[in-house]
Design a protein around this motif. Structure first.
Motif, PDB file in Angstrom:
ATOM      1  N   TRP A  31      76.823 -28.187  -7.480  1.00 37.36           N
ATOM      2  CA  TRP A  31      78.139 -27.599  -7.272  1.00 37.36           C
ATOM      3  C   TRP A  31      77.962 -26.115  -6.949  1.00 37.36           C
ATOM      4  O   TRP A  31      77.133 -25.428  -7.571  1.00 37.36           O
ATOM      5  N   VAL A  32      78.704 -25.668  -5.979  1.00 36.37           N
ATOM      6  CA  VAL A  32      78.641 -24.267  -5.552  1.00 36.37           C
ATOM      7  C   VAL A  32      80.066 -23.717  -5.559  1.00 36.37           C
ATOM      8  O   VAL A  32      80.982 -24.335  -4.980  1.00 36.37           O
ATOM      9  N   ARG A  33      80.250 -22.583  -6.218  1.00 33.16           N
ATOM     10  CA  ARG A  33      81.569 -21.939  -6.266  1.00 33.16           C
ATOM     11  C   ARG A  33      81.416 -20.501  -5.796  1.00 33.16           C
ATOM     12  O   ARG A  33      80.444 -19.826  -6.155  1.00 33.16           O
ATOM     13  N   ALA A  34      82.378 -20.026  -4.999  1.00 30.15           N
ATOM     14  CA  ALA A  34      82.358 -18.659  -4.473  1.00 30.15           C
ATOM     15  C   ALA A  34      83.589 -17.907  -4.971  1.00 30.15           C
ATOM     16  O   ALA A  34      84.713 -18.434  -4.912  1.00 30.15           O
ATOM     17  N   VAL A  35      83.380 -16.698  -5.472  1.00 28.56           N
ATOM     18  CA  VAL A  35      84.464 -15.847  -6.000  1.00 28.56           C
ATOM     19  C   VAL A  35      84.299 -14.455  -5.418  1.00 28.56           C
ATOM     20  O   VAL A  35      83.193 -13.904  -5.392  1.00 28.56           O
ATOM     21  N   GLU A  36      85.411 -13.898  -4.968  1.00 26.54           N
ATOM     22  CA  GLU A  36      85.376 -12.539  -4.404  1.00 26.54           C
ATOM     23  C   GLU A  36      85.484 -11.525  -5.528  1.00 26.54           C
ATOM     24  O   GLU A  36      86.269 -11.680  -6.457  1.00 26.54           O
ATOM     25  N   PRO A  75      87.130 -21.203  -4.177  1.00 28.50           N
ATOM     26  CA  PRO A  75      86.789 -22.467  -3.508  1.00 28.50           C
ATOM     27  C   PRO A  75      85.387 -22.921  -3.924  1.00 28.50           C
ATOM     28  O   PRO A  75      84.559 -22.115  -4.365  1.00 28.50           O
ATOM     29  N   SER A  76      85.151 -24.184  -3.781  1.00 29.37           N
ATOM     30  CA  SER A  76      83.847 -24.718  -4.208  1.00 29.37           C
ATOM     31  C   SER A  76      83.487 -25.914  -3.337  1.00 29.37           C
ATOM     32  O   SER A  76      84.312 -26.420  -2.564  1.00 29.37           O
ATOM     33  N   VAL A  77      82.262 -26.341  -3.499  1.00 29.47           N
ATOM     34  CA  VAL A  77      81.772 -27.526  -2.802  1.00 29.47           C
ATOM     35  C   VAL A  77      81.006 -28.369  -3.822  1.00 29.47           C
ATOM     36  O   VAL A  77      80.203 -27.850  -4.604  1.00 29.47           O
ATOM     37  N   ALA A  78      81.305 -29.659  -3.851  1.00 23.83           N
ATOM     38  CA  ALA A  78      80.581 -30.615  -4.686  1.00 23.83           C
ATOM     39  C   ALA A  78      79.650 -31.415  -3.788  1.00 23.83           C
ATOM     40  O   ALA A  78      80.065 -31.893  -2.723  1.00 23.83           O
TER      41      ALA A  78
END
Length: 563
Positions: A498-503, A183-186
């Motif tokens: 932009w921020v993206r999160a990965v487990e 998931p990410s946020v713009a």
């Protein structure tokens, strides 16, 4: 059997490409695009400044028609040519108006499309998160959780919390792909930068409109008022008047004022002889009636502190002495009695005087001379004034008789006496000598039985400048808006994040979340790196209890970032 070889056939030549004609509509569209370019607006603004230069080089008919007439008479060759080119009516000329109108249209054509485009951009969502954030000018990674900090937040939790934190920093955010593996946020901020740019140009339009309103409906006039006399704001009561192009006499504010007294303060510091006697302060006591039937109000008028009557400003711009004279003609009748406004010529208020008496009989009379506020006489020398205060007033006059030429229909300067067709009665060079009037000798008889002149009193007068500019306040407000818009466009940075999160798992097999983020500036922004550091500090404060570690970019990341 052999066959003759035929020459190779050449390929037919391609016809020249024919460019379709623009046509009338196409030409109009092309002209409109050229006119509404920002570069065109800047050129027109420069042309407007250049076009205003002749207005300060040549006399303008609206301000001083006599000066224009004199200039044309003194320059019979070039004067009519300049008049044909409207260089004596610069601000009312066709070419100045054309530049002004084109500049207005150009700014409108620049601002409206940009405002519409920016409104659409404001309502749209931030762009989707790029696949490779490492290509951004500023790129960072942080690890949330791990062996030292325990399990970090899930990617969904990290993205939602990052979106909330970015929103508090003024970003408008859009969470994307929530629930997926990445998931990410713009986010985007700095939309007010373009708003400031648009405000600046709209304010420039407002300044142009305000100036146009002032020049169309405003006016400026001058009036000399002697102590005890009144001034009514009507057209006939002005000494000189400069109306706007669309001025209406009915728009004059119906106020009136009376000069009760005037006080001038002079330096009396004997320790500073260089500045001794110089004026230090001027105050005029007025009685002002804002409209017929209103209660009179006592007002003190000072230099640089104008009187404001319902938008009409009255400035104190000059002062001087007005000796009161009584002139009797050869038949013994009073031909003139009243104050005569003088013009100061030096620091001690030595003032020139001109008086025309057309009602005298049998011959008209004229006087020129000097008023000496503090006269000092020496043997064999002309009296001189040694101080600007009214300590020992004296008059030195030359007298003339004959036809003053006032009935010829030609305008005359009230401060100039044409002695060409007059008979000299008294002067410094005549046998009769000048007329000297002071505290001891108040009356003098004119030669040849032409009459007499009496020195009655001395009053003060003030010169008033009356201004009415309905576009002044809108122009000032527009200037403040333009300045605010300029500051916004210069100091607000437009950025995207932009921020993206990965487990993932760390080296010890403990679940953690990697948060990567990149920043991109719209235009030049030397503070983008500092913003990236602030976001790193923001994540640290946000997840300090969950274990935050910043990644150092490896060689592959750096290569991708630079590429």
């Amino acid at each position: 059997m052999t066959t003759a070889r035929t020459p190779r056939e050449r390929k037919p030549k391609r016809p020249d490409v024919e460019v379709p004609a623009l046509g009338f509509v196409g030409m109009l569209r092309w002209a409109w695009r050229q006119l509404t370019k920002m570069s065109t607006a800047l050129v027109l603004l420069l042309l407007l400044a250049i076009a205003a230069v002749p207005g300060s080089l040549f006399p303008q008919r609206v301000q001083d028609p006599e000066a224009v007439t004199s200039y044309i008479e003194a320059n019979p060759t070039i004067g009519p040519v300049l008049d044909t080119l409207q260089l004596f009516d610069v601000y009312q000329s066709y070419w100045f108006s054309a530049i002004y109108i084109l500049l207005f249209i150009s700014l409108v054509g620049c601002v409206i499309p940009r405002a519409i485009q920016h409104f659409k951009a404001w309502r749209s969502k931030p762009p989707r998160t790029p696949r490779r954030l490492t290509r951004m000018p500023q790129y960072r990674k942080v690890m949330l959780g791990g062996r030292d900090g325990g399990e970090g937040p899930t990617p969904n939790e990290a993205v939602e919390q990052a979106a909330a934190a970015l929103r508090k920093r003024g970003y408008r955010v859009q969470v994307q792909d929530l629930g997926s593996a990445a998931p990410s946020v713009a986010a985007e901020r700095g939309m007010l930068k373009e708003v400031g740019n648009i405000l600046f140009h709209v304010a420039l339009l407002a300044v142009l409109i305000s100036v146009a309103i002032g020049s169309l409906y405003g006016y400026k006039g001058q009036k000399v008022v002697v102590e005890g006399e009144s001034f009514v704001n009507t057209l006939v009561d002005y000494d000189s008047f400069e109306p706007g192009s669309n001025f209406d006499e009915d728009s004059l504010n119906p106020f009136s004022l009376q000069l009760d007294s005037f006080e001038a303060t002079f330096s009396r510091d004997t320790s500073d002889p260089e500045h001794y006697g110089q004026p230090t302060d001027f105050n005029a006591d007025l009685t002002v009636t804002e409209e017929p039937g209103a209660a009179p109000e006592d007002v003190k008028l000072e230099v640089n502190k104008p009187l404001n009557v319902d938008g009409t400003k009255v400035y104190l711009v000059g002062n001087g002495y007005a000796p009161v004279l009584r002139v009797k003609d050869g038949e013994g009748n009073v031909a003139y009695e009243g104050p005569v406004v003088t013009v100061p010529s030096d620091s001690v208020y030595t003032s020139s005087l001109t008086l025309k008496v057309p009602d005298a009989a049998p011959d008209q009379l004229g006087f020129v001379g000097l008023l000496l506020p503090t006269a000092v006489s020496q043997d064999g020398k002309i009296p001189q004034s040694v101080d600007p205060a009214l300590n020992n007033p004296a008059l030195l006059l030359s007298s003339f008789s004959g036809d003053l030429g006032l009935n010829s229909g030609q305008p005359q300067n009230v401060y100039v006496l044409d002695t060409q067709n007059l008979e000299e009665l008294n002067s410094m060079s005549s046998a009769n000598g000048p007329i000297v009037l002071d505290g001891q000798h108040r009356t003098a008889t004119l030669p040849e039985g032409k009459g007499s002149v009496e020195f009655v009193d001395v009053k003060r007068y003030v010169g008033l400048d009356v201004h009415y500019d309905p576009g002044r306040i809108p122009a000032f407000i527009s200037f403040l808006v333009a300045f605010t818009g300029l500051i916004m466009s210069l100091f607000i940075a437009r950025r995207r994040a932009w921020v993206r999160a990965v487990e993932t798992e760390d080296a010890h097999g403990v679940r953690c979340t990697v948060l990567e983020y990149g920043l991109l500036a719209r235009g030049e922004d030397h503070r983008l790196g500092a913003e990236a550091e602030k976001l790193t500090a923001l994540w640290t404060s946000l997840w300090e209890d969950r274990g935050v570690r910043e990644f150092h970019l490896d060689s592959s990341d750096k290569a991708q970032n630079n590429g």
